[in-house]
Design a protein around this motif. Structure first.
Motif, short mmCIF file in Angstrom:
data_model
loop_
_atom_site.label_atom_id
_atom_site.label_comp_id
_atom_site.label_asym_id
_atom_site.label_seq_id
_atom_site.Cartn_x
_atom_site.Cartn_y
_atom_site.Cartn_z
N VAL A 50 -16.72 2.61 40.11
CA VAL A 50 -15.37 3.15 39.97
C VAL A 50 -15.25 4.56 40.53
N ALA A 51 -16.26 5.38 40.32
CA ALA A 51 -16.19 6.78 40.78
C ALA A 51 -16.11 6.89 42.30
N PHE A 52 -16.43 5.83 43.00
CA PHE A 52 -16.42 5.87 44.46
C PHE A 52 -15.16 5.26 45.06
N THR A 53 -14.17 4.98 44.23
CA THR A 53 -12.91 4.43 44.73
C THR A 53 -11.94 5.57 45.04
N PRO A 54 -11.03 5.36 45.97
CA PRO A 54 -10.08 6.43 46.32
C PRO A 54 -9.21 6.86 45.14
N ARG A 55 -8.85 5.95 44.27
CA ARG A 55 -7.95 6.28 43.16
C ARG A 55 -8.62 7.16 42.10
N PHE A 56 -9.94 7.19 42.07
CA PHE A 56 -10.65 7.96 41.04
C PHE A 56 -10.27 9.44 41.09
N ALA A 57 -10.15 9.99 42.27
CA ALA A 57 -9.82 11.42 42.42
C ALA A 57 -8.47 11.76 41.81
N ALA A 58 -7.57 10.78 41.74
CA ALA A 58 -6.22 11.03 41.20
C ALA A 58 -6.16 10.94 39.68
N LEU A 59 -7.25 10.56 39.04
CA LEU A 59 -7.24 10.44 37.58
C LEU A 59 -7.09 11.82 36.93
N SER A 60 -6.46 11.83 35.77
CA SER A 60 -6.32 13.07 35.01
C SER A 60 -7.70 13.49 34.49
N ASP A 61 -7.79 14.73 34.05
CA ASP A 61 -9.05 15.21 33.48
C ASP A 61 -9.45 14.37 32.27
N PHE A 62 -8.47 14.02 31.43
CA PHE A 62 -8.77 13.19 30.27
C PHE A 62 -9.38 11.86 30.71
N ASP A 63 -8.78 11.22 31.70
CA ASP A 63 -9.28 9.93 32.16
C ASP A 63 -10.65 10.04 32.82
N LYS A 64 -10.90 11.13 33.54
CA LYS A 64 -12.23 11.34 34.11
C LYS A 64 -13.27 11.54 33.01
N ASN A 65 -12.91 12.29 31.97
CA ASN A 65 -13.82 12.46 30.84
C ASN A 65 -14.03 11.14 30.10
N LEU A 66 -12.97 10.36 29.96
CA LEU A 66 -13.08 9.04 29.33
C LEU A 66 -14.00 8.15 30.17
N TYR A 67 -13.86 8.23 31.48
CA TYR A 67 -14.73 7.48 32.37
C TYR A 67 -16.19 7.90 32.17
N ASP A 68 -16.44 9.21 32.14
CA ASP A 68 -17.80 9.70 31.93
C ASP A 68 -18.39 9.17 30.63
N ALA A 69 -17.61 9.25 29.56
CA ALA A 69 -18.08 8.76 28.26
C ALA A 69 -18.34 7.25 28.32
N THR A 70 -17.49 6.53 29.01
CA THR A 70 -17.65 5.07 29.12
C THR A 70 -18.93 4.72 29.87
N VAL A 71 -19.20 5.45 30.95
CA VAL A 71 -20.43 5.20 31.72
C VAL A 71 -21.67 5.49 30.87
N VAL A 72 -21.64 6.59 30.13
CA VAL A 72 -22.78 6.93 29.26
C VAL A 72 -22.95 5.85 28.19
N LEU A 73 -21.87 5.42 27.57
CA LEU A 73 -21.95 4.34 26.58
C LEU A 73 -22.52 3.06 27.21
N GLY A 74 -22.07 2.76 28.43
CA GLY A 74 -22.59 1.58 29.14
C GLY A 74 -24.07 1.69 29.42
N ALA A 75 -24.53 2.88 29.77
CA ALA A 75 -25.96 3.07 30.01
C ALA A 75 -26.75 2.89 28.72
N ILE A 76 -26.23 3.43 27.62
CA ILE A 76 -26.91 3.28 26.33
C ILE A 76 -26.95 1.81 25.91
N ALA A 77 -25.83 1.11 26.07
CA ALA A 77 -25.78 -0.31 25.71
C ALA A 77 -26.78 -1.11 26.54
#
Length: 173
Positions: A50-77
């Motif tokens: 997802v981070a490598f898609t063109p739309r990622f840059a347009a995400l709000s700071d909240f959504d980018k932080n949510l994405y970061d948290a989601t990726v970390v949770l996915g790695a832990i899972a």
């Protein structure tokens, strides 16, 4: 060893030795975790892209932080659901299968909990982006988390409690 002493040794109502019981439980755990491992790995791989898609840059700071948290949770899972395999590789042949089953059970529970959080967070991010309606995204994501809690935690406890009560009534007659 007589059948009744074998059955009593395992405590499972089956005619098996403690080692046979450990082998059966380990085999059952592996079958259960295979489904979760595959789903977690696919979701994690998708999240990484997802981070490598063109739309990622347009995400709000909240959504980018949510994405970061989601990726970390996915790695832990993913790590927690794959960990029983690593444990088995290190402990195989050491006569420690009961300990392995105990630790693997905890790792799988951790993996399932973080997988539920990962899916819920990914859904929240997706719905916030796709609908543009943050309150609806939060409500739907919370409903999904409630569903996971109900299906994965509450329903098994209800079944366990009802079975125990039924067995208790049966022994009192």
């Amino acid at each position: 060893m007589t059948s009744s002493s074998r059955e009593g040794a395992s405590g499972s109502g089956r005619d098996e030795t403690p080692q046979e019981r450990a082998d059966r439980l380990w085999s059952e755990m592996l079958q259960e975790v295979r489904v979760c491992q595959t789903g977690a790995q696919i979701l994690f791989g998708f999240l990484l892209s997802v981070a490598f898609t063109p739309r990622f840059a347009a995400l709000s700071d909240f959504d980018k932080n949510l994405y970061d948290a989601t990726v970390v949770l996915g790695a832990i899972a993913t790590g927690a659901l794959v960990a029983p395999v690593a444990f088995h590789r290190f402990l195989a042949g050491h006569g420690m299968k009961p300990e392995l089953i105990h630790v693997a059970g905890r790792l799988i529970a951790t993996g399932l909990a973080t997988l539920a959080l990962t899916i819920t967070a990914a859904l929240l991010l997706l719905l916030r982006t796709a609908t543009g309606d943050a309150p609806v995204a939060w409500i739907l994501s919370a409903a999904v988390m409630l569903w996971f809690t109900t299906a994965w935690l509450i329903l098994p406890q209800v079944v366990l409690s009802r079975t125990a009560a039924r067995q208790h009534r049966g022994t009192q007659r």
